[in-house]
Design a protein around this motif. Structure first.
Motif, PDB file in Angstrom:
ATOM      1  N   LEU A 230       0.358 -27.686  -5.537  1.00  0.00           N
ATOM      2  CA  LEU A 230      -1.055 -27.561  -5.912  1.00  0.00           C
ATOM      3  C   LEU A 230      -1.914 -27.261  -4.687  1.00  0.00           C
ATOM      4  O   LEU A 230      -2.865 -26.468  -4.769  1.00  0.00           O
ATOM      5  CB  LEU A 230      -1.530 -28.839  -6.589  1.00  0.00           C
ATOM      6  CG  LEU A 230      -1.115 -29.021  -8.051  1.00  0.00           C
ATOM      7  CD1 LEU A 230      -1.562 -30.379  -8.556  1.00  0.00           C
ATOM      8  CD2 LEU A 230      -1.688 -27.916  -8.920  1.00  0.00           C
ATOM      9  N   ALA A 231      -1.600 -27.882  -3.562  1.00  0.00           N
ATOM     10  CA  ALA A 231      -2.356 -27.611  -2.332  1.00  0.00           C
ATOM     11  C   ALA A 231      -2.178 -26.160  -1.908  1.00  0.00           C
ATOM     12  O   ALA A 231      -3.147 -25.499  -1.492  1.00  0.00           O
ATOM     13  CB  ALA A 231      -1.901 -28.559  -1.224  1.00  0.00           C
ATOM     14  N   ALA A 232      -0.952 -25.641  -2.022  1.00  0.00           N
ATOM     15  CA  ALA A 232      -0.715 -24.238  -1.674  1.00  0.00           C
ATOM     16  C   ALA A 232      -1.492 -23.307  -2.599  1.00  0.00           C
ATOM     17  O   ALA A 232      -2.088 -22.314  -2.153  1.00  0.00           O
ATOM     18  CB  ALA A 232       0.780 -23.937  -1.749  1.00  0.00           C
ATOM     19  N   GLY A 233      -1.496 -23.625  -3.882  1.00  0.00           N
ATOM     20  CA  GLY A 233      -2.265 -22.811  -4.819  1.00  0.00           C
ATOM     21  C   GLY A 233      -3.749 -22.865  -4.535  1.00  0.00           C
ATOM     22  O   GLY A 233      -4.452 -21.850  -4.627  1.00  0.00           O
ATOM     23  N   LEU A 234      -4.250 -24.044  -4.183  1.00  0.00           N
ATOM     24  CA  LEU A 234      -5.669 -24.189  -3.880  1.00  0.00           C
ATOM     25  C   LEU A 234      -6.050 -23.404  -2.631  1.00  0.00           C
ATOM     26  O   LEU A 234      -7.112 -22.760  -2.581  1.00  0.00           O
ATOM     27  CB  LEU A 234      -6.006 -25.667  -3.697  1.00  0.00           C
ATOM     28  CG  LEU A 234      -7.485 -26.028  -3.563  1.00  0.00           C
ATOM     29  CD1 LEU A 234      -8.254 -25.599  -4.798  1.00  0.00           C
ATOM     30  CD2 LEU A 234      -7.649 -27.526  -3.337  1.00  0.00           C
ATOM     31  N   VAL A 237      -6.368 -19.807  -3.606  1.00  0.00           N
ATOM     32  CA  VAL A 237      -7.605 -19.531  -4.347  1.00  0.00           C
ATOM     33  C   VAL A 237      -8.800 -19.480  -3.409  1.00  0.00           C
ATOM     34  O   VAL A 237      -9.633 -18.562  -3.480  1.00  0.00           O
ATOM     35  CB  VAL A 237      -7.818 -20.599  -5.439  1.00  0.00           C
ATOM     36  CG1 VAL A 237      -9.205 -20.457  -6.059  1.00  0.00           C
ATOM     37  CG2 VAL A 237      -6.749 -20.487  -6.509  1.00  0.00           C
ATOM     38  N   VAL A 238      -8.907 -20.478  -2.523  1.00  0.00           N
ATOM     39  CA  VAL A 238     -10.035 -20.515  -1.595  1.00  0.00           C
ATOM     40  C   VAL A 238     -10.022 -19.283  -0.687  1.00  0.00           C
ATOM     41  O   VAL A 238     -11.077 -18.683  -0.409  1.00  0.00           O
ATOM     42  CB  VAL A 238     -10.001 -21.812  -0.766  1.00  0.00           C
ATOM     43  CG1 VAL A 238     -11.059 -21.779   0.327  1.00  0.00           C
ATOM     44  CG2 VAL A 238     -10.223 -23.020  -1.672  1.00  0.00           C
ATOM     45  N   LEU A 243     -12.400 -14.012   0.809  1.00  0.00           N
ATOM     46  CA  LEU A 243     -12.269 -12.578   1.074  1.00  0.00           C
ATOM     47  C   LEU A 243     -13.132 -11.738   0.146  1.00  0.00           C
ATOM     48  O   LEU A 243     -13.542 -10.629   0.507  1.00  0.00           O
ATOM     49  CB  LEU A 243     -10.799 -12.168   0.937  1.00  0.00           C
ATOM     50  CG  LEU A 243      -9.837 -12.716   1.999  1.00  0.00           C
ATOM     51  CD1 LEU A 243      -8.399 -12.353   1.665  1.00  0.00           C
ATOM     52  CD2 LEU A 243     -10.213 -12.183   3.385  1.00  0.00           C
ATOM     53  N   ALA A 244     -13.417 -12.253  -1.043  1.00  0.00           N
ATOM     54  CA  ALA A 244     -14.219 -11.497  -2.016  1.00  0.00           C
ATOM     55  C   ALA A 244     -15.590 -12.131  -2.215  1.00  0.00           C
ATOM     56  O   ALA A 244     -16.173 -12.013  -3.297  1.00  0.00           O
ATOM     57  CB  ALA A 244     -13.464 -11.415  -3.338  1.00  0.00           C
ATOM     58  N   TRP A 245     -16.087 -12.789  -1.184  1.00  0.00           N
ATOM     59  CA  TRP A 245     -17.339 -13.531  -1.341  1.00  0.00           C
ATOM     60  C   TRP A 245     -18.505 -12.626  -1.721  1.00  0.00           C
ATOM     61  O   TRP A 245     -19.404 -13.029  -2.457  1.00  0.00           O
ATOM     62  CB  TRP A 245     -17.657 -14.292  -0.064  1.00  0.00           C
ATOM     63  CG  TRP A 245     -18.887 -15.141  -0.199  1.00  0.00           C
ATOM     64  CD1 TRP A 245     -20.095 -14.972   0.411  1.00  0.00           C
ATOM     65  CD2 TRP A 245     -19.014 -16.298  -1.025  1.00  0.00           C
ATOM     66  NE1 TRP A 245     -20.966 -15.947   0.028  1.00  0.00           N
ATOM     67  CE2 TRP A 245     -20.338 -16.790  -0.859  1.00  0.00           C
ATOM     68  CE3 TRP A 245     -18.160 -16.972  -1.886  1.00  0.00           C
ATOM     69  CZ2 TRP A 245     -20.812 -17.909  -1.528  1.00  0.00           C
ATOM     70  CZ3 TRP A 245     -18.633 -18.095  -2.546  1.00  0.00           C
ATOM     71  CH2 TRP A 245     -19.947 -18.546  -2.371  1.00  0.00           C
ATOM     72  N   GLY A 246     -18.521 -11.402  -1.239  1.00  0.00           N
ATOM     73  CA  GLY A 246     -19.607 -10.485  -1.577  1.00  0.00           C
ATOM     74  C   GLY A 246     -19.663 -10.217  -3.070  1.00  0.00           C
ATOM     75  O   GLY A 246     -20.733 -10.291  -3.690  1.00  0.00           O
ATOM     76  N   GLU A 247     -18.501  -9.932  -3.682  1.00  0.00           N
ATOM     77  CA  GLU A 247     -18.462  -9.684  -5.118  1.00  0.00           C
ATOM     78  C   GLU A 247     -18.797 -10.942  -5.912  1.00  0.00           C
ATOM     79  O   GLU A 247     -19.481 -10.885  -6.942  1.00  0.00           O
ATOM     80  CB  GLU A 247     -17.081  -9.166  -5.523  1.00  0.00           C
ATOM     81  CG  GLU A 247     -16.752  -7.778  -4.993  1.00  0.00           C
ATOM     82  CD  GLU A 247     -16.195  -7.809  -3.580  1.00  0.00           C
ATOM     83  OE1 GLU A 247     -16.255  -8.891  -2.944  1.00  0.00           O
ATOM     84  OE2 GLU A 247     -15.718  -6.763  -3.113  1.00  0.00           O
ATOM     85  N   ALA A 315     -12.711 -12.719  -7.440  1.00  0.00           N
ATOM     86  CA  ALA A 315     -11.700 -12.800  -6.379  1.00  0.00           C
ATOM     87  C   ALA A 315     -10.342 -12.302  -6.847  1.00  0.00           C
ATOM     88  O   ALA A 315      -9.406 -12.229  -6.036  1.00  0.00           O
ATOM     89  CB  ALA A 315     -11.585 -14.244  -5.888  1.00  0.00           C
ATOM     90  N   LEU A 316     -10.194 -11.973  -8.121  1.00  0.00           N
ATOM     91  CA  LEU A 316      -8.913 -11.469  -8.614  1.00  0.00           C
ATOM     92  C   LEU A 316      -8.605 -10.114  -7.986  1.00  0.00           C
ATOM     93  O   LEU A 316      -9.513  -9.335  -7.674  1.00  0.00           O
ATOM     94  CB  LEU A 316      -8.952 -11.342 -10.133  1.00  0.00           C
ATOM     95  CG  LEU A 316      -8.976 -12.653 -10.916  1.00  0.00           C
ATOM     96  CD1 LEU A 316      -9.190 -12.371 -12.397  1.00  0.00           C
ATOM     97  CD2 LEU A 316      -7.683 -13.424 -10.706  1.00  0.00           C
ATOM     98  N   PRO A 317      -7.321  -9.807  -7.816  1.00  0.00           N
ATOM     99  CA  PRO A 317      -6.969  -8.501  -7.228  1.00  0.00           C
ATOM    100  C   PRO A 317      -7.353  -7.349  -8.135  1.00  0.00           C
ATOM    101  O   PRO A 317      -7.424  -7.486  -9.364  1.00  0.00           O
ATOM    102  CB  PRO A 317      -5.441  -8.598  -7.063  1.00  0.00           C
ATOM    103  CG  PRO A 317      -5.010  -9.646  -8.038  1.00  0.00           C
ATOM    104  CD  PRO A 317      -6.142 -10.629  -8.104  1.00  0.00           C
ATOM    105  N   ARG A 318      -7.593  -6.201  -7.532  1.00  0.00           N
ATOM    106  CA  ARG A 318      -7.944  -5.004  -8.289  1.00  0.00           C
ATOM    107  C   ARG A 318      -6.736  -4.536  -9.109  1.00  0.00           C
ATOM    108  O   ARG A 318      -5.592  -4.728  -8.707  1.00  0.00           O
ATOM    109  CB  ARG A 318      -8.389  -3.885  -7.335  1.00  0.00           C
ATOM    110  CG  ARG A 318      -9.655  -4.223  -6.573  1.00  0.00           C
ATOM    111  CD  ARG A 318     -10.867  -4.183  -7.501  1.00  0.00           C
ATOM    112  NE  ARG A 318     -12.101  -4.439  -6.781  1.00  0.00           N
ATOM    113  CZ  ARG A 318     -12.629  -5.637  -6.591  1.00  0.00           C
ATOM    114  NH1 ARG A 318     -12.021  -6.703  -7.079  1.00  0.00           N
ATOM    115  NH2 ARG A 318     -13.760  -5.789  -5.930  1.00  0.00           N
TER     116      ARG A 318
END
Length: 423
Positions: A230-234, A237-238, A243-247, A315-318
């Motif tokens: 769960l820590a790795a998944g979190l 996500v963060v 990386l996509a903070w602008g969107e 933040a999801l990939p294109r």
């Protein structure tokens, strides 16, 4: 002896004898403190449930008072808040024909914490002596905890009644989670320190001696492995959000999330971060996850689809195919399996048979996979209808993929350990 006295007796630096009662506490003729009784525990259970309800209903009503939407009444705001509390507690709710079963796991953990505090308070000065009730717990303790549970269930019933003032309805079968699983988890957490102090508090039907030794020794490493996953998944996500903070910011502004509405939206997304972490774990393991119907994200790539206007989903990939090395994310799960196996080997003697070590490591992997898949089932998978009727990770395939990859990492560690012993 009471629960309080048992815990006080093992506190570091405590000079008070274990059999001393609190000043002013009535004692039995033999000097033993008399428990507060099941009546007090029942009241504590009801107050625990009401406090838990207030954690969710309070902000909802406050938001309605500050920024009222439409022609809703205060009663409808309270009813909606009660429905959101039930959803956060694990129930499924519906508005019209739209069913929502995506339970925010961080919010659920907060409510379990509140329930744990209440269950612990209900155990204060309750006797742990006497005959066992149905082989589970000493009768005074069982009566107190049963009364606490009944009081908490009364608060759940009250919350269900409040929902009739609003537009949201609750699925009856899903009420098992807020009325049974949540208080059961709280009681288990409250009983743990007492059972560690004196295992005899647990009756023969609850005794861990009934569990095979290899399974019992694998549970703790397995839980640790689930925490690492769960820590790795979190972290994934963060990192994706950063990386996509602008969107993410653009969509947040587009849904007019300003003022208190922005705070509520942010809190809802934070409460759902563990859910997104589960999606990330499923992606690392291989099965991937689904955001909308036709919008799957797996090792092979991300499929296109019209996404809900939720900022964090930016933040999801294109859409498109992923390079081959994305599949190396499975090595993260293999590494967690190796970590769980190392912890499992520390639970057995160094010179234990290879078969024993393999069994303990295997049950550690099973525990990890079961916890992750169980959380995925509990978190639900619907945030609407049609294309939003089934979102998230596929629990069945996730369990099988995790078990295979975890066992691979565990096997490497156990075989390496056996080889080092033969040198």
């Amino acid at each position: 002896m009471t629960v309080t006295e048992r815990l006080r007796a093992v506190l570091p630096g405590s000079s008070e004898p274990a059999d001393a009662g609190e000043p002013g506490t009535p004692t039995a003729p033999g000097g033993e403190a008399v428990g507060a009784g099941w009546q007090r525990a029942g009241v504590v259970g009801l107050l625990t449930g009401l406090a838990s309800v207030l954690v969710v209903v309070g902000p909802v009503v406050l938001a309605w008072l500050v920024e009222p939407v439409g022609a809703g009444t205060p009663g409808q705001a309270v009813g909606t808040g009660a429905a959101l509390w039930l959803l956060t507690s694990g129930a499924h709710v519906a508005v019209g024909g739209v069913t929502v079963s995506l339970v925010p796991l961080a919010g659920l953990a907060l409510l379990v914490l509140v329930a744990w505090l209440g269950a612990r308070e209900a155990m204060v000065d309750v006797s742990t002596d006497g005959e066992y009730w149905w082989g589970l717990l000493p009768t005074p303790l069982a009566a107190a905890l049963g009364a606490w549970w009944a009081g908490y269930a009364g608060a759940v019933v009250g919350a269900v009644a409040l929902t009739f003032a609003g537009p949201v309805r609750v699925g009856p079968l899903s009420l098992v989670v807020p009325s049974v699983l949540v208080p059961l988890a709280a009681l288990a957490l409250a009983l743990r320190p007492v059972a560690l102090d004196d295992p005899d508090v647990l009756g023969p039907r609850l005794s861990l001696a009934r569990v095979p030794d290899t399974i019992r020794r694998g549970v703790r490493p397995g839980l640790a492995g689930a925490g690492v996953l769960l820590a790795a998944g979190l972290v994934a996500v963060v990192a994706a959000v950063a990386l996509a903070w602008g969107e993410v910011s653009t969509i947040s502004e587009g849904v007019a999330a300003a003022g208190l509405g922005g705070v509520v939206l942010a809190l809802a997304q934070v409460a759902s971060l563990p859910n997104l972490a589960l999606w990330a774990v499923s992606f690392l393991a291989g099965p991937g996850f689904r955001v909308v119907d036709g919008g799957d994200v797996t090792w092979s790539g991300a499929e296109g689809g019209l996404l809900p206007m939720v900022p964090v989903l930016a933040a999801l990939p294109r859409p498109g195919a992923f390079p081959w090395f994305v599949a190396l994310g499975g090595l993260v799960v293999v590494g967690v399996g190796a970590h769980a196996a190392r912890r499992a080997l520390s639970e057995v003697a160094r010179l234990s048979r290879l078969r024993t070590k393999l069994a303990v490591a295997f049950w550690a992997c099973v525990t990890t996979a079961l916890v992750i898949a169980g959380l995925d089932v509990l978190a639900g998978g619907s945030v609407g209808q049609f294309r939003l009727a089934d979102v998230g990770a596929p629990a069945g395939r996730l369990f099988l993929a995790l078990l295979a990859e975890l066992c691979l990492g565990a096997l490497v560690v156990v075989v390496r350990d056996a080889w080092r012993l033969r040198r």
